[in-house]
Design a protein around this motif. Structure first.
Motif, mmCIF file in Angstrom:
data_model
loop_
_atom_site.group_PDB
_atom_site.id
_atom_site.type_symbol
_atom_site.label_atom_id
_atom_site.label_comp_id
_atom_site.label_asym_id
_atom_site.label_seq_id
_atom_site.Cartn_x
_atom_site.Cartn_y
_atom_site.Cartn_z
ATOM 1 N N GLY A 1 74.004 60.266 40.867
ATOM 2 C CA GLY A 1 74.854 61.096 40.231
ATOM 3 C C GLY A 1 74.008 62.112 39.535
ATOM 4 O O GLY A 1 72.615 62.127 39.456
ATOM 5 N N TYR A 2 74.701 63.172 38.934
ATOM 6 C CA TYR A 2 73.894 64.206 38.319
ATOM 7 C C TYR A 2 74.804 64.794 37.204
ATOM 8 O O TYR A 2 75.975 64.438 37.096
ATOM 9 C CB TYR A 2 73.559 65.291 39.121
ATOM 10 N N THR A 3 74.127 65.362 36.063
ATOM 11 C CA THR A 3 74.788 66.034 35.093
ATOM 12 C C THR A 3 74.272 67.226 34.744
ATOM 13 O O THR A 3 72.959 67.453 34.732
ATOM 14 C CB THR A 3 74.843 64.766 33.870
ATOM 15 N N THR A 4 74.946 68.087 33.812
ATOM 16 C CA THR A 4 74.233 69.287 33.258
ATOM 17 C C THR A 4 74.093 69.098 31.810
ATOM 18 O O THR A 4 73.666 70.051 31.246
ATOM 19 C CB THR A 4 75.290 70.543 33.578
ATOM 20 N N VAL B 1 66.904 54.535 36.188
ATOM 21 C CA VAL B 1 66.236 55.966 35.835
ATOM 22 C C VAL B 1 67.032 57.252 35.590
ATOM 23 O O VAL B 1 67.955 57.454 36.557
ATOM 24 C CB VAL B 1 64.907 56.150 36.870
ATOM 25 N N GLY B 2 66.960 57.501 34.369
ATOM 26 C CA GLY B 2 67.650 59.029 34.084
ATOM 27 C C GLY B 2 66.422 60.010 34.089
ATOM 28 O O GLY B 2 65.610 60.125 32.974
ATOM 29 N N LEU B 3 66.653 61.082 34.897
ATOM 30 C CA LEU B 3 65.686 62.045 34.921
ATOM 31 C C LEU B 3 66.258 63.379 34.275
ATOM 32 O O LEU B 3 67.236 63.450 34.833
ATOM 33 C CB LEU B 3 65.184 62.197 36.468
ATOM 34 N N ILE B 4 65.304 63.872 33.396
ATOM 35 C CA ILE B 4 65.776 65.066 32.821
ATOM 36 C C ILE B 4 64.717 66.320 33.388
ATOM 37 O O ILE B 4 63.705 66.132 33.051
ATOM 38 C CB ILE B 4 65.874 65.212 31.439
ATOM 39 N N GLY B 5 65.395 67.103 34.231
ATOM 40 C CA GLY B 5 64.458 68.230 34.924
ATOM 41 C C GLY B 5 64.244 67.624 36.370
ATOM 42 O O GLY B 5 64.378 66.514 36.787
ATOM 43 N N TYR B 6 64.331 68.802 37.380
ATOM 44 C CA TYR B 6 64.251 68.380 38.516
ATOM 45 C C TYR B 6 63.544 69.182 39.540
ATOM 46 O O TYR B 6 63.315 68.999 40.824
ATOM 47 C CB TYR B 6 65.833 68.401 39.340
ATOM 48 N N LYS B 7 62.608 69.972 39.096
ATOM 49 C CA LYS B 7 61.708 71.045 39.786
ATOM 50 C C LYS B 7 60.563 70.217 40.382
ATOM 51 O O LYS B 7 60.457 69.146 40.832
ATOM 52 C CB LYS B 7 61.731 72.130 39.354
ATOM 53 N N GLU C 1 74.444 74.079 40.442
ATOM 54 C CA GLU C 1 74.280 74.014 41.902
ATOM 55 C C GLU C 1 72.871 73.369 41.986
ATOM 56 O O GLU C 1 72.822 72.455 43.121
ATOM 57 C CB GLU C 1 74.302 75.378 42.467
ATOM 58 N N GLY C 2 71.898 73.695 41.478
ATOM 59 C CA GLY C 2 70.434 73.259 41.725
ATOM 60 C C GLY C 2 70.305 71.835 41.311
ATOM 61 O O GLY C 2 69.661 71.084 42.202
ATOM 62 N N VAL C 3 71.012 71.303 40.271
ATOM 63 C CA VAL C 3 70.826 69.647 39.998
ATOM 64 C C VAL C 3 71.508 69.112 40.912
ATOM 65 O O VAL C 3 71.267 67.738 41.234
ATOM 66 C CB VAL C 3 71.158 69.514 38.441
ATOM 67 N N LYS C 4 72.797 69.559 41.246
ATOM 68 C CA LYS C 4 73.459 68.829 42.357
ATOM 69 C C LYS C 4 72.763 68.771 43.745
ATOM 70 O O LYS C 4 72.499 67.406 44.521
ATOM 71 C CB LYS C 4 74.922 69.576 42.800
#
Length: 402
Positions: free
Chosen positions: A62-65, A9-15, A49-52
């Motif tokens: 992992g994460y990406t911007t 799964v690749g998730l776009i957005g995290y709130k 910082e938030g996505v990490k």
């Protein structure tokens, strides 16, 4: 032991919704042992910082911007989009063209023409797609659907549905993205009204005509200093215009002859998440309230005189859809389980090559109702859903040809 199939799964957005979806992916294998296993591969977000932090907290590898990195990763099977509404068309179309299966938060797009383009693209690229109307996957709502399909209510006459919240009644609540038309498209109408429209379509059938009204009570608010879509945002000293609805109400005619009354508002004091409906048929009626989500109220006209009235069914037994995967009868489940049930259906669809519901066709039809209500509020007349869809198709085809 046979190793289970894994779906990356690749998730776009995290709130808010990113948290809800991530939790559901993690819990799904625990409750549904025979399904493929979703793997939290990569989460994308603009704030490093938030996505990490989200990546570590939710359990992603992992994460990406840059969300486009998810499309270039050959290991990722499913793209899950939980970003603001004005990003959906670009992201869904790009994901489909990259051959990724897609889950997208509602509403599907900003306009019906955009939704039509999205649907055509996923069809052309043969990917599994689903829109996140999670309230369909409450066991009590699934039970309501079962009763209607079995004819227990007979011919359906009425549905009255409302979704009432109160989180922006304070004029000091900042101008978050959910209150900006260029980002969200609609206010309460598209944010929570979309859910009761979907429930009506799921339970009753297709809308044919609507007539409605829309109102904005607080037309100016402090400008938000961050991008959060909820009331936790901080405010600056400057103010900006609210250009979306605070409340919407409309009447509806259905293709099968049923009649509907709908209301969505964020100005109903004391209602934190009042998603409710009542459906009346020739043989009986049903009621449901999300704030008491495990219970379905049922009335049958053939009960003996003197014993007639609404009975309450606690939909937590094995005979109730999805409920058997959780706890013994009477041990209630919660909001998060609606996402688990929906994602189980999606993961099974990807494994079997089947497109589950609600999918992007449902998203298109939902969008058409949203748009028709807005047009009705502007023109003060009944608007045909068929005409909105035909116009959207023409606009979409024109765009594609250019």
């Amino acid at each position: 032991m046979v190793e289970k199939k894994k779906i990356n799964v690749g998730l776009i957005g995290y709130k808010f919704m990113g948290k809800a979806h991530s939790h559901a992916y993690r819990d799904l294998p625990f409750y549904f042992e025979n399904s493929a296993v979703p793997v939290l591969k990569t989460v994308a977000g603009r704030n490093p910082e938030g996505v990490k932090k989200a990546s570590e907290h939710y359990g992603f590898q992992g994460y990406t911007t840059n969300w486009k990195n998810l499309l270039e990763d050959e290991e990722i099977d499913l793209i899950d989009i939980v970003t603001p509404n004005n990003t959906h068309v670009e992201m869904t179309i790009a994901a489909a063209r990259a051959g990724k299966h897609i889950l997208c938060e509602k509403p599907l797009a900003m306009t019906t023409a955009e939704a039509y383009r999205i649907l055509e693209t996923v069809k052309e690229n043969n990917v599994v797609h689903m829109i996140c109307h999670n309230y369909r996957y409450t066991p009590a709502v699934q039970m309501a659907k079962k009763l209607i399909e079995e004819g227990k209510l007979g011919k359906i006459y009425h549905i009255r549905a409302h979704y009432l919240q109160d989180w922006i009644m304070d004029p000091k609540i900042p101008l978050v993205w959910r209150l900006k038309k260029e980002v969200t498209g609609y206010g309460a109408h598209g944010d929570i009204g979309a859910h009761i429209i979907d429930l009506a379509r799921f339970l009753i059938g297709e809308f044919s005509e609507v007539t409605g009204m829309m109102q904005t009570f607080i037309k100016e608010r402090p400008i938000s200093t961050d991008s959060d879509g909820l009331s936790g945002s901080t405010a600056s000293d400057k103010t900006g215009q609210v250009d979306v609805d605070d409340a919407t109400a409309f009447l509806a005619k259905f293709s099968n002859g049923a009649f509907g009354v709908f209301e969505a508002t964020r100005f109903a004091g004391g209602n934190r998440n009042g998603n409710r409906f009542e459906i009346n048929g020739e043989k009986g009626s049903i009621r449901w309230d999300m704030e008491n989500m495990n219970n379905l109220e049922v009335y049958f006209d053939n009960d003996p005189k003197g014993l007639q009235g609404f009975r309450t069914i606690n939909c937590t037994e094995e005979v109730h859809p999805f409920a058997g995967a959780y706890w013994p009868p009477g041990h209630i489940i919660g909001y998060e389980h609606t996402f688990i049930n929906l994602l189980k259906t999606l993961i099974d669809g990807i494994s079997e090559g089947i497109i589950p519901t609600p999918n992007f066709e449902d998203g298109l039809l939902n969008q058409a109702v949203l748009e028709a209500v807005e047009k009705s509020a502007e023109k003060g007349t009944w608007i045909s859903i068929k005409e909105v869809l035909e116009q959207a198709k023409a606009e979409s085809c024109k765009h594609l040809s250019n």
